[in-house]
Design an enzyme around this catalytic site. Structure first.
Site, PDB file in Angstrom:
ATOM      1  CG  HIS A 440       5.365   5.808   0.414  1.00 40.10           C
ATOM      2  ND1 HIS A 440       5.660   6.165  -0.880  1.00 40.10           N
ATOM      3  CD2 HIS A 440       5.281   6.970   1.124  1.00 40.10           C
ATOM      4  CE1 HIS A 440       5.736   7.487  -0.954  1.00 40.10           C
ATOM      5  NE2 HIS A 440       5.524   7.996   0.235  1.00 40.10           N
ATOM      6  CD  GLU A 441       3.638  -1.724   3.627  1.00 34.15           C
ATOM      7  OE1 GLU A 441       3.742  -2.319   4.723  1.00 34.15           O
ATOM      8  OE2 GLU A 441       2.774  -0.850   3.409  1.00 34.15           O
TER       9      GLU A 441
END
Length: 522
Positions: A440-441
């Site tokens: 997600h990052e």
């Protein structure tokens, strides 16, 4: 004393017999024998519709209105569930009217902020995005070459019977010797290292180009998500072929070692073909199988409808983001800089509605419209891309139901192998969320050129809340599920997403300045 009895007057229109009335043919109608021979038999008479009885009673003020115990229809003790169709219609009307009022107020205050020419579509961004689109699948071709060589080596070793010091049982199984196990393990480690280097280069090259050279967030996001998808697909391709190769070299008749029955349609190593991998590249799944359930034909009208939905919802999300989200975010910058907590909370609540609408539209556009259109073109049969996540009684249920392709990958290639290695369920869940947080990052931080760790922390920070709400899943009755569902909606969509958007926008503004050429009134 003479007692008079009032007899009720009953008209033909008011009579309601308990049983249907059947009328026979009139007895005075006579037919000759010749007529009976030449004419068809009379049609069968159907029973008449029931007729209501209306009795005029003498006493009109003594009718019993309360004859048995009953409950309110909204009470938990009610046996029959009432219909909430009217409330649903009311909610829709209120939402439409309320949002129309907000639209009018927003346009009067800020004017029309939608501007196609204001988007910085640089030629460099378009060229690099197109180049990455064709470059990323090349790593899949490298993975195919690796598995093709491994399959040919396995086929040759099985035919030559060289170095096979194991024991073949009468039932058809083969028990590998320690030397064979060691040789297979060392071969797999070499294959795994080559696969790892290949897919790591794929993700690394894409991330560097997107972070340093592609400035438009949409082009960067599409390129980064393509690289992450290919990374996950290649990992699944390698792990699955490893198990298939092991079953091919060391067959077993035990029930726990049996391969899925559907795999018999394309047994190993017949699946190691370029067409097989190409189908997997385009199939709407992250989990590799030699064979998938397929539909008979492609419904092009269905595909056209889904693509229209994708386009319409994409335009809708763009308009809402430009016209509503950007002003709210820009008006929050000074409040965040001065740490004005009441004002930040007010902006957060205002942004929560906008972000929720955008997120729901994006969910429908991706999982319902786009993936169904892609599945129809690929004749992919299993289209359960999500289940009823909106009824989730906890965050854990939500993550297991809202994105089935990612959940299936995590369960099959991360969670279950760790459990097989002796990890506890809690430790394996932490590993899954840490891995998901890294992805997600990358997906959020790389295209926006801001690796803040907010997306990673947002994933990992949910672990305590998941542990707290897990008992609500097992509670009997509706109370536990309602409480858990409310916690899910408030924590995830009304706090987590708006707060993440504020932090990323604040970092973007601090680094690159204003993203809109129009002045926004406070």
């Amino acid at each position: 004393m003479v007692t008079t009895i009032d007899t009720a007057k009953v008209t033909g229109a008011d009579v309601l017999p308990d049983t249907p009335i059947k009328r026979s043919a009139p007895s005075h109608v006579k037919r000759s024998r010749s007529t009976n021979r030449d004419s068809p038999p009379p049609p069968t008479l159907q029973p008449l519709a029931p007729i209501r009885i209306h009795v005029k009673k003498k006493y009109r003020h003594v009718a019993a209105a309360h004859t048995k115990p009953q409950t309110s229809c909204l009470s938990h003790d009610s046996e029959a569930s009432p219909s909430f169709l009217g409330f649903r219609n009311l909610m829709i009307i209120v939402l439409v009217v309320g949002n129309l009022r907000l639209m009018i107020e927003n346009i009067k205050k800020y004017g029309v902020l939608i501007c196609i020419r204001c988007h910085d579509y640089r030629r460099q961004d378009l060229m690099l995005g197109a180049a990455l689109y064709f470059l990323i699948p090349c790593h899949l071709f490298v993975a195919y070459v690796i598995e093709l060589a491994a399959a040919q080596h396995a086929r040759a070793s099985l035919k030559a019977h060289k170095g096979r010091s194991g024991v073949a049982t009468p039932g058809g199984s083969y028990v590998a010797s320690d030397e064979e196990k060691r040789r297979f393990s060392s071969t797999w480690k070499l294959i795994a290292w080559i696969h790892g280097i290949n897919i790591t280069f794929c993700l690394l090259i894409t991330s560097v180009i997107v972070y340093f050279f592609i400035h438009h967030p949409l082009i960067g996001t599409l390129s980064e998500i393509h690289a992450i998808i290919v990374w996950l697909k290649t990992a699944s391709y390698a792990f699955t072929n490893r198990d298939l190769r092991h079953a091919y070299l060391h067959p077993s008749k035990r029930e726990e070692d049996a391969l899925p029955e559907i795999y018999s349609k394309c047994p190993y190593p017949e699946n190691a073909t370029l067409s097989n991998l190409t189908y997997f590249w385009w199939a709407p799944t992250l989990v590799y199988q030699p064979v998938y359930p397929r539909t008979d034909k492609i419904r092009w009208v269905f595909v056209a409808k889904r693509l229209v939905e994708v386009f319409g919802l994409g335009v809708f999300m763009w308009i809402v983001s430009a016209q509503y989200a950007v002003p709210v975010l820009q008006n929050s910058l000074d409040k965040m800089a001065s740490l004005d907590l009441p004002s930040i909370l007010e902006r957060l609540m205002k942004l929560s509605t906008i972000s929720l609408v955008i997120w729901l539209a994006g969910f429908f556009a991706l999982f319902q419209s786009f993936l169904n259109a892609l599945a129809e073109v690929m004749r992919f049969g299993d289209r359960e891309f999500y289940t009823d996540w909106w009824n989730s009684p906890s965050l854990g249920v939500y993550w297991r139901t809202w994105n089935k392709p990612v959940y299936q990958f995590m369960k099959r290639h991360v969670f279950s192998p760790l459990i097989g290695r002796g990890w506890s369920s809690g430790s394996a869940s932490i590993a899954v969320f840490v891995f998901s947080g890294v992805l997600h990052e990358l997906l959020v931080g790389i295209p926006t050129h801001n690796i803040l760790g907010v997306a990673f922390l947002g994933m990992v920070a949910q672990l305590p809340l998941i542990a707290m709400t897990a008992p609500l899943e097992k509670m009997k009755g509706i109370n536990g599920r309602v409480i858990g569902n409310c916690i899910f909606w408030v924590s995830f969509t009304l706090i987590g997403q708006p707060l993440g958007a504020l932090l990323y926008f604040f970092a973007w503004q601090a680094k690159y300045g204003s993203v809109s050429q129009n002045a926004v009134k406070p």
